[in-house]
Design a protein around this motif. Structure first.
Motif, PDB file in Angstrom:
ATOM      1  N   LEU A  34     -12.972 -17.588 -11.126  1.00 29.93           N
ATOM      2  CA  LEU A  34     -13.436 -18.807 -11.770  1.00 29.93           C
ATOM      3  C   LEU A  34     -14.953 -18.908 -11.720  1.00 29.93           C
ATOM      4  O   LEU A  34     -15.604 -19.187 -12.726  1.00 29.93           O
ATOM      5  CB  LEU A  34     -12.801 -20.028 -11.096  1.00 29.93           C
ATOM      6  CG  LEU A  34     -13.246 -21.394 -11.579  1.00 29.93           C
ATOM      7  CD1 LEU A  34     -12.761 -21.613 -13.002  1.00 29.93           C
ATOM      8  CD2 LEU A  34     -12.700 -22.477 -10.664  1.00 29.93           C
ATOM      9  N   HIS A  35     -15.520 -18.632 -10.559  1.00 23.96           N
ATOM     10  CA  HIS A  35     -16.971 -18.723 -10.408  1.00 23.96           C
ATOM     11  C   HIS A  35     -17.683 -17.657 -11.258  1.00 23.96           C
ATOM     12  O   HIS A  35     -18.747 -17.918 -11.824  1.00 23.96           O
ATOM     13  CB  HIS A  35     -17.379 -18.592  -8.950  1.00 23.96           C
ATOM     14  CG  HIS A  35     -18.843 -18.788  -8.733  1.00 23.96           C
ATOM     15  ND1 HIS A  35     -19.468 -19.996  -8.916  1.00 23.96           N
ATOM     16  CD2 HIS A  35     -19.813 -17.918  -8.393  1.00 23.96           C
ATOM     17  CE1 HIS A  35     -20.753 -19.865  -8.689  1.00 23.96           C
ATOM     18  NE2 HIS A  35     -20.996 -18.608  -8.367  1.00 23.96           N
ATOM     19  N   ALA A  36     -17.087 -16.467 -11.363  1.00 22.67           N
ATOM     20  CA  ALA A  36     -17.698 -15.413 -12.184  1.00 22.67           C
ATOM     21  C   ALA A  36     -17.644 -15.770 -13.669  1.00 22.67           C
ATOM     22  O   ALA A  36     -18.566 -15.454 -14.421  1.00 22.67           O
ATOM     23  CB  ALA A  36     -16.991 -14.084 -11.936  1.00 22.67           C
ATOM     24  N   GLN A  37     -16.582 -16.428 -14.099  1.00 22.27           N
ATOM     25  CA  GLN A  37     -16.437 -16.768 -15.510  1.00 22.27           C
ATOM     26  C   GLN A  37     -17.215 -18.021 -15.888  1.00 22.27           C
ATOM     27  O   GLN A  37     -17.733 -18.124 -16.993  1.00 22.27           O
ATOM     28  CB  GLN A  37     -14.959 -16.963 -15.852  1.00 22.27           C
ATOM     29  CG  GLN A  37     -14.171 -15.669 -15.795  1.00 22.27           C
ATOM     30  CD  GLN A  37     -12.707 -15.899 -16.018  1.00 22.27           C
ATOM     31  OE1 GLN A  37     -12.105 -16.769 -15.397  1.00 22.27           O
ATOM     32  NE2 GLN A  37     -12.126 -15.123 -16.911  1.00 22.27           N
ATOM     33  N   LEU A  60      -2.542 -24.144 -17.897  1.00 20.73           N
ATOM     34  CA  LEU A  60      -3.973 -24.332 -17.700  1.00 20.73           C
ATOM     35  C   LEU A  60      -4.405 -25.589 -18.444  1.00 20.73           C
ATOM     36  O   LEU A  60      -4.049 -25.781 -19.603  1.00 20.73           O
ATOM     37  CB  LEU A  60      -4.748 -23.138 -18.257  1.00 20.73           C
ATOM     38  CG  LEU A  60      -4.623 -21.831 -17.498  1.00 20.73           C
ATOM     39  CD1 LEU A  60      -5.286 -20.718 -18.293  1.00 20.73           C
ATOM     40  CD2 LEU A  60      -5.245 -21.949 -16.130  1.00 20.73           C
ATOM     41  N   HIS A  61      -5.153 -26.434 -17.776  1.00 19.12           N
ATOM     42  CA  HIS A  61      -5.662 -27.643 -18.411  1.00 19.12           C
ATOM     43  C   HIS A  61      -7.160 -27.532 -18.660  1.00 19.12           C
ATOM     44  O   HIS A  61      -7.627 -27.675 -19.776  1.00 19.12           O
ATOM     45  CB  HIS A  61      -5.356 -28.872 -17.559  1.00 19.12           C
ATOM     46  CG  HIS A  61      -5.844 -30.140 -18.166  1.00 19.12           C
ATOM     47  ND1 HIS A  61      -7.120 -30.607 -17.963  1.00 19.12           N
ATOM     48  CD2 HIS A  61      -5.253 -31.011 -18.989  1.00 19.12           C
ATOM     49  CE1 HIS A  61      -7.282 -31.739 -18.636  1.00 19.12           C
ATOM     50  NE2 HIS A  61      -6.160 -32.002 -19.271  1.00 19.12           N
ATOM     51  N   SER A  62      -7.923 -27.288 -17.576  1.00 20.89           N
ATOM     52  CA  SER A  62      -9.372 -27.245 -17.730  1.00 20.89           C
ATOM     53  C   SER A  62     -10.031 -26.629 -16.511  1.00 20.89           C
ATOM     54  O   SER A  62      -9.412 -26.455 -15.464  1.00 20.89           O
ATOM     55  CB  SER A  62      -9.927 -28.658 -17.947  1.00 20.89           C
ATOM     56  OG  SER A  62      -9.578 -29.495 -16.867  1.00 20.89           O
ATOM     57  N   VAL A  63     -11.303 -26.312 -16.681  1.00 16.23           N
ATOM     58  CA  VAL A  63     -12.194 -25.943 -15.581  1.00 16.23           C
ATOM     59  C   VAL A  63     -13.190 -27.076 -15.487  1.00 16.23           C
ATOM     60  O   VAL A  63     -13.723 -27.530 -16.501  1.00 16.23           O
ATOM     61  CB  VAL A  63     -12.919 -24.601 -15.867  1.00 16.23           C
ATOM     62  CG1 VAL A  63     -13.934 -24.305 -14.773  1.00 16.23           C
ATOM     63  CG2 VAL A  63     -11.915 -23.469 -15.997  1.00 16.23           C
ATOM     64  N   ARG A  64     -13.428 -27.545 -14.258  1.00 16.13           N
ATOM     65  CA  ARG A  64     -14.341 -28.684 -14.074  1.00 16.13           C
ATOM     66  C   ARG A  64     -15.433 -28.356 -13.066  1.00 16.13           C
ATOM     67  O   ARG A  64     -15.259 -27.516 -12.201  1.00 16.13           O
ATOM     68  CB  ARG A  64     -13.559 -29.908 -13.620  1.00 16.13           C
ATOM     69  CG  ARG A  64     -12.567 -30.328 -14.708  1.00 16.13           C
ATOM     70  CD  ARG A  64     -11.803 -31.537 -14.351  1.00 16.13           C
ATOM     71  NE  ARG A  64     -10.869 -31.848 -15.423  1.00 16.13           N
ATOM     72  CZ  ARG A  64     -10.862 -32.974 -16.107  1.00 16.13           C
ATOM     73  NH1 ARG A  64     -11.744 -33.904 -15.844  1.00 16.13           N
ATOM     74  NH2 ARG A  64      -9.979 -33.167 -17.062  1.00 16.13           N
ATOM     75  N   ASP A  65     -16.541 -29.071 -13.186  1.00 15.20           N
ATOM     76  CA  ASP A  65     -17.666 -28.860 -12.272  1.00 15.20           C
ATOM     77  C   ASP A  65     -17.555 -29.780 -11.059  1.00 15.20           C
ATOM     78  O   ASP A  65     -16.539 -30.463 -10.876  1.00 15.20           O
ATOM     79  CB  ASP A  65     -18.999 -29.032 -12.997  1.00 15.20           C
ATOM     80  CG  ASP A  65     -19.245 -30.446 -13.509  1.00 15.20           C
ATOM     81  OD1 ASP A  65     -18.516 -31.387 -13.111  1.00 15.20           O
ATOM     82  OD2 ASP A  65     -20.174 -30.621 -14.322  1.00 15.20           O
ATOM     83  N   ARG A  83      -9.612 -16.874 -25.421  1.00 11.10           N
ATOM     84  CA  ARG A  83     -10.146 -15.721 -24.694  1.00 11.10           C
ATOM     85  C   ARG A  83     -11.093 -16.223 -23.615  1.00 11.10           C
ATOM     86  O   ARG A  83     -11.991 -17.015 -23.862  1.00 11.10           O
ATOM     87  CB  ARG A  83     -10.873 -14.790 -25.643  1.00 11.10           C
ATOM     88  CG  ARG A  83     -11.482 -13.608 -24.940  1.00 11.10           C
ATOM     89  CD  ARG A  83     -11.506 -12.392 -25.831  1.00 11.10           C
ATOM     90  NE  ARG A  83     -12.266 -11.315 -25.235  1.00 11.10           N
ATOM     91  CZ  ARG A  83     -11.802 -10.518 -24.288  1.00 11.10           C
ATOM     92  NH1 ARG A  83     -10.594 -10.683 -23.821  1.00 11.10           N
ATOM     93  NH2 ARG A  83     -12.550  -9.551 -23.800  1.00 11.10           N
ATOM     94  N   LEU A  84     -10.876 -15.724 -22.421  1.00  5.25           N
ATOM     95  CA  LEU A  84     -11.713 -16.101 -21.288  1.00  5.25           C
ATOM     96  C   LEU A  84     -12.901 -15.163 -21.177  1.00  5.25           C
ATOM     97  O   LEU A  84     -12.839 -14.011 -21.621  1.00  5.25           O
ATOM     98  CB  LEU A  84     -10.896 -16.043 -19.997  1.00  5.25           C
ATOM     99  CG  LEU A  84      -9.725 -17.011 -19.938  1.00  5.25           C
ATOM    100  CD1 LEU A  84      -8.883 -16.735 -18.701  1.00  5.25           C
ATOM    101  CD2 LEU A  84     -10.196 -18.437 -19.954  1.00  5.25           C
ATOM    102  N   PRO A  85     -13.987 -15.621 -20.574  1.00 10.17           N
ATOM    103  CA  PRO A  85     -15.145 -14.744 -20.378  1.00 10.17           C
ATOM    104  C   PRO A  85     -14.775 -13.546 -19.499  1.00 10.17           C
ATOM    105  O   PRO A  85     -13.883 -13.629 -18.659  1.00 10.17           O
ATOM    106  CB  PRO A  85     -16.154 -15.641 -19.658  1.00 10.17           C
ATOM    107  CG  PRO A  85     -15.714 -17.031 -19.912  1.00 10.17           C
ATOM    108  CD  PRO A  85     -14.228 -16.974 -20.086  1.00 10.17           C
ATOM    109  N   ASP A  86     -15.468 -12.444 -19.711  1.00  8.45           N
ATOM    110  CA  ASP A  86     -15.243 -11.265 -18.891  1.00  8.45           C
ATOM    111  C   ASP A  86     -15.666 -11.532 -17.449  1.00  8.45           C
ATOM    112  O   ASP A  86     -16.478 -12.424 -17.177  1.00  8.45           O
ATOM    113  CB  ASP A  86     -16.033 -10.081 -19.441  1.00  8.45           C
ATOM    114  CG  ASP A  86     -15.483  -9.604 -20.782  1.00  8.45           C
ATOM    115  OD1 ASP A  86     -14.289  -9.838 -21.048  1.00  8.45           O
ATOM    116  OD2 ASP A  86     -16.263  -9.019 -21.549  1.00  8.45           O
TER     117      ASP A  86
END
Length: 94
Positions: A34-37, A60-65, A83-86
């Motif tokens: 998660l931190h890498a993406q 999956l719902h979301s990524v939050r800060d 598509r998720l970041p590499d």
């Protein structure tokens, strides 16, 4: 009636303990990924279906800060843009 084909409940308990241990071991990998993406992402939010669904699936719902603001929202109906970041090779290899 024979009990030869029955499995003791301790076998279920053992399998459940192994599954819980494996899930617990995945948490650091999910956090690193998660931190890498998403460098500002701190929380991966999952939801369970409601309504007519009666299963144990999660979505999956979301990524939050840190403040709970959405960094990335996942739309289950828009799979083409999901598509998720590499991630770095060392994480991808895990």
């Amino acid at each position: 009636m024979t009990t030869a084909n029955l499995t003791p409940s301790s076998a279920f308990d053992d399998a459940r303990a192994k599954a819980c241990a494996a899930a617990g071991a995945m948490i650091p990998l999910v956090a690193r990924t998660l931190h890498a993406q998403y460098s500002t992402g701190r929380y991966l939010v999952l939801t369970r279906p409601t309504g007519d669904y009666d299963d144990d699936s999660v979505m999956l719902h979301s990524v939050r800060d840190d403040q709970g603001e959405i960094v990335r929202e996942f739309n289950p109906y828009d799979l083409q843009n999901e598509r998720l970041p590499d991630v770095p090779e060392e994480i991808a290899a895990l």
